[in-house]
Design an enzyme around this catalytic site. Sequence first.
Site, PDB file in Angstrom:
ATOM      1  N   CYS A 141     -16.948 -14.952  24.520  1.00 50.50           N
ATOM      2  CA  CYS A 141     -16.603 -16.182  23.791  1.00 50.50           C
ATOM      3  C   CYS A 141     -15.306 -16.056  22.998  1.00 50.50           C
ATOM      4  O   CYS A 141     -14.799 -17.045  22.482  1.00 50.50           O
ATOM      5  CB  CYS A 141     -17.746 -16.608  22.871  1.00 50.50           C
ATOM      6  SG  CYS A 141     -19.184 -17.204  23.786  1.00 50.50           S
ATOM      7  N   HIS A 188     -11.881 -33.413  26.989  1.00 47.41           N
ATOM      8  CA  HIS A 188     -10.836 -32.792  27.802  1.00 47.41           C
ATOM      9  C   HIS A 188      -9.702 -32.259  26.931  1.00 47.41           C
ATOM     10  O   HIS A 188      -8.524 -32.455  27.225  1.00 47.41           O
ATOM     11  CB  HIS A 188     -10.328 -33.760  28.879  1.00 47.41           C
ATOM     12  CG  HIS A 188     -11.311 -33.926  29.985  1.00 47.41           C
ATOM     13  ND1 HIS A 188     -12.380 -34.782  29.885  1.00 47.41           N
ATOM     14  CD2 HIS A 188     -11.416 -33.319  31.183  1.00 47.41           C
ATOM     15  CE1 HIS A 188     -13.098 -34.709  30.998  1.00 47.41           C
ATOM     16  NE2 HIS A 188     -12.533 -33.818  31.802  1.00 47.41           N
ATOM     17  N   HIS A 240     -12.511 -20.865  26.938  1.00 47.34           N
ATOM     18  CA  HIS A 240     -13.488 -21.295  27.935  1.00 47.34           C
ATOM     19  C   HIS A 240     -13.945 -22.698  27.569  1.00 47.34           C
ATOM     20  O   HIS A 240     -13.616 -23.202  26.501  1.00 47.34           O
ATOM     21  CB  HIS A 240     -14.682 -20.323  27.999  1.00 47.34           C
ATOM     22  CG  HIS A 240     -15.476 -20.259  26.738  1.00 47.34           C
ATOM     23  ND1 HIS A 240     -15.038 -19.582  25.611  1.00 47.34           N
ATOM     24  CD2 HIS A 240     -16.682 -20.803  26.404  1.00 47.34           C
ATOM     25  CE1 HIS A 240     -15.941 -19.697  24.655  1.00 47.34           C
ATOM     26  NE2 HIS A 240     -16.950 -20.452  25.104  1.00 47.34           N
ATOM     27  N   GLU A 279     -24.447 -27.200  23.791  1.00 45.77           N
ATOM     28  CA  GLU A 279     -23.301 -26.497  24.358  1.00 45.77           C
ATOM     29  C   GLU A 279     -23.561 -26.202  25.833  1.00 45.77           C
ATOM     30  O   GLU A 279     -22.645 -26.119  26.638  1.00 45.77           O
ATOM     31  CB  GLU A 279     -23.060 -25.205  23.580  1.00 45.77           C
ATOM     32  CG  GLU A 279     -21.698 -24.613  23.812  1.00 45.77           C
ATOM     33  CD  GLU A 279     -21.417 -23.458  22.890  1.00 45.77           C
ATOM     34  OE1 GLU A 279     -20.604 -23.644  21.969  1.00 45.77           O
ATOM     35  OE2 GLU A 279     -22.006 -22.371  23.086  1.00 45.77           O
TER      36      GLU A 279
END
Length: 138
Positions: free
Chosen positions: A23, A68, A27, A130
């Site tokens: 993480c 996005h 990503h 998530e």
Amino acid sequence: MIKCTRRIDFDAGHRIIGHKNKCQFLHGHHYVLEITIAANKTDKLGMVIDFGLIKNLAKKWIDANFDHNLILHQDDKEIGKQIENYTGQKIYYMRNNPTAENIAIHLKNEIFPKLFIDQNFFVTSLKLYETQNCFVEV
């Protein structure tokens, strides 16, 4: 108390500064946000809130700032500026690491109170998924 919930989906990237595993790298996730709004009584039409109002206000903000896009810690501005220069996108910076927990807290405590100001209802909770299997609730 009467509660209504609206789901909003969005895709965003992030990274967690200081994380010891994957993480720490850039990503992305397909997030699902559930906004729960409550009131002590319904309005004259029999509603707590028109679901379209949640969509118009909350989804519009999400689309303009998160969807996005990259959500980065403000200490990550060096990499953010490089990405902004290369892609032309406007990175969203947070005061804290953009964990699911911090994103949900940020939305509930800082963003949504401004969007839903002067209304007869309030945001009681947010769930931010998530992944399909992992979510936080504030």
